[in-house]
Design an enzyme around this catalytic site. Sequence first.
Site, mmCIF file in Angstrom:
data_model
loop_
_atom_site.group_PDB
_atom_site.id
_atom_site.type_symbol
_atom_site.label_atom_id
_atom_site.label_comp_id
_atom_site.label_asym_id
_atom_site.label_seq_id
_atom_site.Cartn_x
_atom_site.Cartn_y
_atom_site.Cartn_z
ATOM 1 N N HIS A 78 0.824 -1.208 0.000
ATOM 2 C CA HIS A 78 0.000 0.000 0.000
ATOM 3 C C HIS A 78 0.859 1.259 0.000
ATOM 4 O O HIS A 78 0.568 2.221 -0.722
ATOM 5 C CB HIS A 78 -0.944 0.009 1.200
ATOM 6 C CG HIS A 78 -1.924 -1.126 1.206
ATOM 7 N ND1 HIS A 78 -2.759 -1.384 2.265
ATOM 8 C CD2 HIS A 78 -2.198 -2.069 0.264
ATOM 9 C CE1 HIS A 78 -3.509 -2.441 1.985
ATOM 10 N NE2 HIS A 78 -3.183 -2.878 0.781
ATOM 11 N N HIS A 241 -9.107 -2.050 -5.376
ATOM 12 C CA HIS A 241 -8.057 -2.356 -4.397
ATOM 13 C C HIS A 241 -7.038 -3.336 -4.969
ATOM 14 O O HIS A 241 -5.844 -3.220 -4.689
ATOM 15 C CB HIS A 241 -8.621 -2.914 -3.085
ATOM 16 C CG HIS A 241 -7.538 -3.112 -2.074
ATOM 17 N ND1 HIS A 241 -6.987 -2.075 -1.364
ATOM 18 C CD2 HIS A 241 -6.834 -4.219 -1.727
ATOM 19 C CE1 HIS A 241 -6.012 -2.525 -0.606
ATOM 20 N NE2 HIS A 241 -5.904 -3.831 -0.800
ATOM 21 N N ASP A 245 -3.080 -2.672 -5.155
ATOM 22 C CA ASP A 245 -2.047 -3.636 -4.771
ATOM 23 C C ASP A 245 -1.053 -3.874 -5.906
ATOM 24 O O ASP A 245 0.160 -3.915 -5.690
ATOM 25 C CB ASP A 245 -2.688 -4.973 -4.395
ATOM 26 C CG ASP A 245 -3.177 -5.026 -2.958
ATOM 27 O OD1 ASP A 245 -2.865 -4.110 -2.170
ATOM 28 O OD2 ASP A 245 -3.881 -5.994 -2.618
ATOM 29 N N HIS A 268 -0.168 -10.922 -5.372
ATOM 30 C CA HIS A 268 1.209 -10.526 -5.067
ATOM 31 C C HIS A 268 2.237 -11.482 -5.685
ATOM 32 O O HIS A 268 3.249 -11.044 -6.236
ATOM 33 C CB HIS A 268 1.409 -10.475 -3.554
ATOM 34 C CG HIS A 268 0.426 -9.591 -2.844
ATOM 35 N ND1 HIS A 268 0.300 -8.250 -3.114
ATOM 36 C CD2 HIS A 268 -0.485 -9.864 -1.877
ATOM 37 C CE1 HIS A 268 -0.637 -7.727 -2.341
ATOM 38 N NE2 HIS A 268 -1.139 -8.690 -1.588
#
Length: 307
Positions: A78, A241, A245, A268
């Site tokens: 973030h 969101h 990310d 991720h």
Amino acid sequence: MLQQRTLKSLTKAVGVGLHSGQRVELTLRPAAPDTGIVFRRVDLPQPVDIPISAQAVTDTRLASTISSGSAKVHTVEHLMSACAGLGIDNLYVDITAEEVPILDGSASAFVFLLQSAGIELQAAPKRFIRVLKPVEVREGQGDNLKWARLEPYHGYKLSFEIDFAHRVVNSTGQRVAFDLGSGSYVRDIARARTFGFTKDVEMMRANGLSLGGGLDNAVVMDDYRVLNTDGLRYDDEFVKHKMLDAMGDLYVLGKPLLAAYSAFRSGHALNNKLLRELLSQPDAYEVVTFDDEKSAPQGFATLARAW
């Protein structure tokens, strides 16, 4: 020329880690040209610097973790996303625990911190990584397929699609596109919060995770509805969101990308795998600067003006 950027002064925040629940103090400090973004564990007997890079990412379960030796910093995405959105090149991040504070669950608090410190132009050219040919990574098949791709583009645009079989998420947009040249990161992306489901939160807490999570720093849903009394910040906050990310995950490259990023159900791990695949192909990218702002892609020249 397009110049590198750092902060004019230091700024601080105190919060808790999303997964650890630990209290943590964060100090953001100016850094010299070509320093990059460096996390510093100042709580250790001997402070340890962890410069961000694709190779520094050592764990991608639930968040992006960077490390140097045994020193780690969890959940950097973030803050890294805010740095990407504001064009911060050089920064020291002093941290007193092993996880970046979650604050409100989005990047907006980090944007506020960075902007309140003031952003300063530096006497050094801003360096970009320009993608020269398509690079893609894929995992799974059929219903389990997920992929992420970088393609040549004179600028920086992203498109992201999620696929959650949940009635609340289904009622919102599951695909979003954003172009830094025509959109506003602060307005369009930064306020999107992390999200989770009550059944998953209970399981994670039983395993010592999400100890700092709650309705004040995440969108939480049961099987039927959003539990937050203030509802959603964007109609498509969930997918936004995921894009937030992704912007943070990609910025661990250490330089802003000139590319079109697209992804389906990425996270991720796959985002970092994509960066490593790009770096493994020397003919797939080049490092460039812009002596003339007018030749730079739209969006970056605007960012280059100090606040």
